[in-house]
Motif scaffolding. Structure first.
Motif, PDB file in Angstrom:
ATOM      1  N   GLY B  78       0.967  -1.167  -0.040  1.00 18.98           N
ATOM      2  CA  GLY B  78      -0.079   0.038   0.099  1.00 18.98           C
ATOM      3  C   GLY B  78       0.726   1.204  -0.261  1.00 18.98           C
ATOM      4  N   ILE B  79       2.127   1.302  -0.167  1.00 21.51           N
ATOM      5  CA  ILE B  79       3.143   2.460  -0.421  1.00 21.51           C
ATOM      6  C   ILE B  79       3.249   2.979  -1.661  1.00 21.51           C
ATOM      7  N   VAL B  80       2.837   4.120  -1.906  1.00 25.11           N
ATOM      8  CA  VAL B  80       2.869   4.597  -3.286  1.00 25.11           C
ATOM      9  C   VAL B  80       4.021   5.501  -3.307  1.00 25.11           C
ATOM     10  N   ILE B  81       4.765   5.029  -4.381  1.00 20.38           N
ATOM     11  CA  ILE B  81       6.309   5.663  -4.788  1.00 20.38           C
ATOM     12  C   ILE B  81       5.968   6.334  -5.957  1.00 20.38           C
ATOM     13  N   THR B  82       6.418   7.718  -5.837  1.00 23.37           N
ATOM     14  CA  THR B  82       6.095   8.466  -7.065  1.00 23.37           C
ATOM     15  C   THR B  82       7.544   8.877  -7.762  1.00 23.37           C
ATOM     16  N   THR B  83       8.289   8.086  -7.686  1.00 23.33           N
ATOM     17  CA  THR B  83       9.594   8.363  -8.598  1.00 23.33           C
ATOM     18  C   THR B  83       9.729   8.000  -9.903  1.00 23.33           C
ATOM     19  N   LEU B  84       8.954   7.031 -10.122  1.00 26.78           N
ATOM     20  CA  LEU B  84       8.952   6.420 -11.615  1.00 26.78           C
ATOM     21  C   LEU B  84       7.990   7.194 -12.411  1.00 26.78           C
ATOM     22  N   THR B  85       8.558   7.618 -13.548  1.00 24.40           N
ATOM     23  CA  THR B  85       7.912   8.414 -14.411  1.00 24.40           C
ATOM     24  C   THR B  85       7.934   8.176 -15.813  1.00 24.40           C
ATOM     25  N   ASP B  86       7.092   8.749 -16.812  1.00 26.29           N
ATOM     26  CA  ASP B  86       6.906   8.279 -18.019  1.00 26.29           C
ATOM     27  C   ASP B  86       8.345   8.736 -18.739  1.00 26.29           C
ATOM     28  N   ASP B  87       9.287   9.827 -18.145  1.00 27.18           N
ATOM     29  CA  ASP B  87      10.453  10.224 -18.674  1.00 27.18           C
ATOM     30  C   ASP B  87      11.314   8.883 -18.748  1.00 27.18           C
ATOM     31  N   SER B 102       6.560   0.612 -22.464  1.00 27.18           N
ATOM     32  CA  SER B 102       5.327   1.652 -22.092  1.00 27.18           C
ATOM     33  C   SER B 102       4.873   1.652 -20.713  1.00 27.18           C
ATOM     34  N   SER B 103       4.691   2.955 -20.450  1.00 29.56           N
ATOM     35  CA  SER B 103       4.232   3.145 -19.187  1.00 29.56           C
ATOM     36  C   SER B 103       2.848   2.759 -18.775  1.00 29.56           C
ATOM     37  N   TYR B 104       2.318   2.391 -17.645  1.00 34.26           N
ATOM     38  CA  TYR B 104       1.071   2.065 -17.293  1.00 34.26           C
ATOM     39  C   TYR B 104       0.526   2.775 -16.025  1.00 34.26           C
ATOM     40  N   VAL B 105      -0.563   3.319 -16.288  1.00 26.90           N
ATOM     41  CA  VAL B 105      -1.404   3.883 -15.168  1.00 26.90           C
ATOM     42  C   VAL B 105      -2.893   3.185 -14.966  1.00 26.90           C
ATOM     43  N   SER B 106      -3.598   2.724 -14.146  1.00 25.95           N
ATOM     44  CA  SER B 106      -4.772   2.272 -14.354  1.00 25.95           C
ATOM     45  C   SER B 106      -5.729   2.900 -13.323  1.00 25.95           C
ATOM     46  N   ALA B 107      -6.946   2.715 -13.591  1.00 26.54           N
ATOM     47  CA  ALA B 107      -7.890   2.958 -12.769  1.00 26.54           C
ATOM     48  C   ALA B 107      -9.481   2.376 -13.095  1.00 26.54           C
ATOM     49  N   ILE B 108     -10.145   2.117 -12.387  1.00 27.70           N
ATOM     50  CA  ILE B 108     -11.454   1.625 -12.471  1.00 27.70           C
ATOM     51  C   ILE B 108     -12.482   2.600 -12.598  1.00 27.70           C
ATOM     52  N   GLU B 109     -12.969   2.625 -13.873  1.00 30.24           N
ATOM     53  CA  GLU B 109     -14.012   3.983 -13.765  1.00 30.24           C
ATOM     54  C   GLU B 109     -15.495   3.354 -14.568  1.00 30.24           C
ATOM     55  N   LYS B 214      -5.513  14.365 -16.613  1.00 34.20           N
ATOM     56  CA  LYS B 214      -7.010  14.712 -16.793  1.00 34.20           C
ATOM     57  C   LYS B 214      -7.667  13.990 -15.979  1.00 34.20           C
ATOM     58  N   LEU B 215      -7.096  12.579 -15.755  1.00 31.72           N
ATOM     59  CA  LEU B 215      -8.058  11.691 -14.680  1.00 31.72           C
ATOM     60  C   LEU B 215      -7.683  11.436 -13.395  1.00 31.72           C
ATOM     61  N   LEU B 216      -6.200  11.365 -13.210  1.00 29.67           N
ATOM     62  CA  LEU B 216      -5.631  10.914 -11.957  1.00 29.67           C
ATOM     63  C   LEU B 216      -5.133  12.126 -11.298  1.00 29.67           C
ATOM     64  N   GLY B 217      -4.609  12.995 -12.130  1.00 31.34           N
ATOM     65  CA  GLY B 217      -3.847  14.274 -11.386  1.00 31.34           C
ATOM     66  C   GLY B 217      -2.489  13.921 -10.844  1.00 31.34           C
ATOM     67  N   ILE B 218      -1.753  12.910 -11.455  1.00 33.46           N
ATOM     68  CA  ILE B 218      -0.575  12.651 -10.912  1.00 33.46           C
ATOM     69  C   ILE B 218       0.433  12.558 -11.891  1.00 33.46           C
ATOM     70  N   ASP B 219       1.880  12.781 -11.369  1.00 32.33           N
ATOM     71  CA  ASP B 219       3.102  12.469 -12.453  1.00 32.33           C
ATOM     72  C   ASP B 219       3.547  11.409 -12.714  1.00 32.33           C
ATOM     73  N   HIS B 220       3.635  10.424 -11.710  1.00 34.14           N
ATOM     74  CA  HIS B 220       4.411   9.084 -11.810  1.00 34.14           C
ATOM     75  C   HIS B 220       3.557   8.285 -12.447  1.00 34.14           C
ATOM     76  N   VAL B 221       3.929   7.147 -12.788  1.00 36.95           N
ATOM     77  CA  VAL B 221       3.446   5.867 -13.446  1.00 36.95           C
ATOM     78  C   VAL B 221       3.318   4.690 -12.732  1.00 36.95           C
ATOM     79  N   GLY B 222       2.372   3.670 -13.008  1.00 39.23           N
ATOM     80  CA  GLY B 222       2.478   2.517 -12.021  1.00 39.23           C
ATOM     81  C   GLY B 222       3.295   1.484 -12.319  1.00 39.23           C
ATOM     82  N   PHE B 223       3.625   1.458 -13.652  1.00 39.52           N
ATOM     83  CA  PHE B 223       4.543   0.469 -13.613  1.00 39.52           C
ATOM     84  C   PHE B 223       4.912   0.572 -15.275  1.00 39.52           C
ATOM     85  N   VAL B 224       6.167   0.001 -15.327  1.00 43.21           N
ATOM     86  CA  VAL B 224       6.492   0.351 -16.887  1.00 43.21           C
ATOM     87  C   VAL B 224       6.887  -1.317 -17.288  1.00 43.21           C
TER      88      VAL B 224
END
Lengths: 240, 409
Positions: B78-87, B102-109, B214-224
């Motif tokens: 449950g720890i969110v680490i924000t250092t991994l980015t699309d760059d 490829s970067s991945y972020v996801s959300a159930i919407e 636009k959807l999540l308001g974050i700069d990091h990615v979930g995984f690559v």
């Protein structure tokens, strides 16, 4: 050589350091073809004597020779073998296998014998015919009357063609008519040459034998031939 | 003699059907468990292996947060680490043995089209995504670098989402709504089923930048995820990614890593180890239940000896020797445990088959596997139990004194 030779037979039971002398003194011979009744009240030692004669038990001292074998020299398995092919037992309470057919009951001793399986059917059939129960061969033991049960037991005792039939109070649990039938079968078997020993406390039953050995307090006190032997005819009832 | 004894035992068992069944119950349950467990583990292994294999053996994943090679990634805690980015993803894609990343972020919407509504997993991914996941587009196109750079509101939807929102009508060029944002449908994904435990048909793919801002308001990615050009280059590529990310994140030693790199292959190897360990553990537990079953049989056989004292006395009186009696009781217990084993094997196979049908109905590929090993093991167990727990009652019966046994009431 007699079939049975008993000399100074003694049996002492030890139970928690208390010694009980069940058999104090017995000496007699029985020849092939005899019909002997061992008679006496309960506690006279007749059951102990029967157990020893039947290789179910060994004497404490003295000698019991059956067909030339000294019983004290036999191992447990040799005693079992002797019970299987030299002696046929008939018990007061029949001791048939419950819910099992007459045929299977009579076959039981053959399972433990060296008789080849191919002969089993013929042997069982002959034994069942010998006691007149051929019409009941497929009945289950619990469907039979007391007298029929005892006839099955005699057929079972005959199936291995033993040298001796040993019957312990064979009419004790039977009414006089059935008892009469059983005594007739035993007498017929004896007439055809079988050696028979019955153990009984009833004088009338004993008098169907040719010879009586009377037991009292662990001793064989009298040994005599029956003068007016009772012989059974068909349908005659036993005098009790 | 043996045949007669077997017949006799079968007769004895048949005369008391209920009791025979109850006696066998422990063995039946134990053996059912052996068959079912070995089958379910083999099935689960096939399921997981298929899921990972469908990702392709040359796939490498980069997860935010440190973890040792075998432990769970930080996200599990449950720890969110924000250092991994699309760059980082862009930099990884430029490495020598990497074909695509490829970067991945996801959300159930909730997804809306006019009055139609459905729920799907929305993925923000890179334009390279089709190359990574081996996904085909049946209709239209996937989004491009221009869409990503321009944060376009474009979407590529899975076949199930299309079905639920549009039915038979054409979905291409329609606008759907996710969280008040309008998205223009530019492509439909080919039907794919579940890959890596994700139902690919119930997803909506949008550009990573659009999803982040636009959807999540974050700069990091979930995984690559990155695709390596050849299986032989996987270990080298993993090291290069680690080196690159340490450089980009200003990390000096391995201990300070804020990411972890995993290859699918490693996961498969680890999986094999885990399932084997699990299998032995479960079989150890089942052995205990079989032991209890065996004691149950012994208990009943001891009762049967007491019940049949008179019969044993009679058998001995008419000439049964000790080994005859031992054999009779031993064969009876072996028949009980063997019959129990056969019933258990049948029930176990039936349950395993049922499991495979149910799981397959749920859309996962689950192999129905019954190994010869598990059946032989069951038979061996049954024989051993019969022998082991039958011996004591049998010897007790054989030692009875015929005179006392005949007198017994």
């Amino acid at each position: 050589m007699p079939l049975i030779s008993i000399k100074n037979l003694q049996k002492i039971y030890k139970n928690e350091d208390v010694e009980t002398m069940a058999l104090a003194q017995a000496t007699f011979d029985i020849e092939k073809g005899e019909f002997v009744a061992i008679m006496g009240p309960s506690g006279s030692g007749k059951s102990t004597l029967m157990h020893i004669i039947g290789f179910l038990d060994k004497p404490t001292s003295g000698s019991y020779i059956f067909n030339g074998q000294e019983s004290r020299e036999l191992t447990d398995d040799q005693m079992a073998e002797a019970r299987n092919n030299q002696i046929g037992f008939v018990f007061q309470s029949f001791n048939l296998l419950p819910r099992t057919s007459v045929f299977e009951n009579v076959k039981l001793p053959l399972l433990y014998s060296r008789v080849p399986a191919a002969e089993h059917k013929q042997r069982v059939t002959n034994a069942i015919i010998a006691v007149g129960l051929e019409h009941r061969a497929d009945y289950l033991s619990n469907q039979l009357s007391g007298g029929e049960k005892q006839r099955v037991a005699i057929a079972r005792a005959l199936v291995n063609d033993p040298d001796l039939i040993l019957a312990d109070e064979p009419t004790g649990n039977l009414d006089s008519k059935s008892g009469g039938q059983i005594m007739k079968i035993l007498q017929d078997l004896n007439d055809r040459g079988k050696t028979i020993i019955i153990v009984t406390h009833e004088k009338d039953t004993a008098e169907h034998a040719r010879r009586i050995i009377q037991m009292k307090d662990g001793e064989a006190i009298r040994d005599f031939n029956v003068e007016n032997r009772r012989t059974m005819r068909d349908g005659e009832t036993l005098n009790k | 003699m043996i045949i007669a004894t077997i017949k006799l035992s079968l007769n004895n068992l048949r005369k008391q059907k209920m009791r025979s069944f109850l006696t066998m119950l422990g063995i039946i349950i134990g053996i059912t468990a052996v068959i079912l467990i070995t089958s379910v583990i083999a099935g689960a292994e096939s399921l997981i292996t298929n899921q990972f294999s469908s990702l392709g053996p040359t796939l490498v994943g980069v997860l935010p947060g440190a973890s040792d090679d075998d432990g769970p990634p930080a996200a599990v805690m449950g720890i969110v680490i924000t250092t991994l980015t699309d760059d980082d993803t862009a930099a990884i894609a430029k490495l020598p043995h990497i074909i695509a990343a490829s970067s991945y972020v996801s959300a159930i919407e909730a997804i809306n089209f006019e009055s139609q509504k459905t729920t799907a997993t929305v993925y923000g991914v890179s334009p390279d995504f089709p190359a990574i996941s081996d996904t085909k587009i049946t209709n239209g196109n996937f989004f491009t670098d221009d869409d990503k750079n321009g944060m376009s509101n474009v979407a590529v939807i899975g076949s199930q989402v299309r079905e639920e929102l549009f039915g038979e009508t054409d979905a291409l060029n329609q606008d759907i709504k996710i969280k008040q944002e309008k998205f223009h449908i530019i492509g439909i994904l080919a039907e794919q089923g579940t890959v890596g435990f994700v139902n690919m048909d119930n997803t909506v793919m949008i550009p990573i930048s659009t999803a982040q801002k636009k959807l999540l308001g974050i700069d990091h990615v979930g995984f690559v995820r990155a695709r390596v050009d050849d299986e032989a280059n996987i270990p080298g590529a993993v090291e290069e990614i680690k080196y690159l990310l340490r450089d980009r994140h200003n990390i000096r030693t391995e201990a300070e890593d804020d990411f972890s790199v995993r290859a699918v292959q490693d996961a498969l190897t680890a999986l094999g180890t885990i399932t084997r360990a699990l299998q032995f553990f479960l079989i150890a537990i089942v052995s205990i239940s079989l032991l209890v079953g065996g004691i149950g049989i012994m208990n009943i056989m001891l009762a049967a000896v007491t019940e049949r004292i008179k019969e044993i006395g009679l058998r001995k009186a008419v000439g049964a020797q000790r080994n005859h009696i031992v054999n009779q009781f031993l064969i009876e217990t072996i028949i009980i445990s063997f019959t129990g084993a056969i019933i258990g094997i049948i029930i176990g196979i039936a349950l395993a088959y049922l499991t495979s049908i149910i799981v397959n109905q749920l859309g996962y590929q689950w192999d129905f596997v019954i190994t010869l090993f598990s059946i032989l093991l069951s038979c061996f167990f049954a024989f051993l139990i019969g022998l082991l727990f039958g011996l004591y009652p049998a010897r007790k019966a054989a030692r009875l004194d015929p005179i006392e046994a005949l007198r017994y009431e």
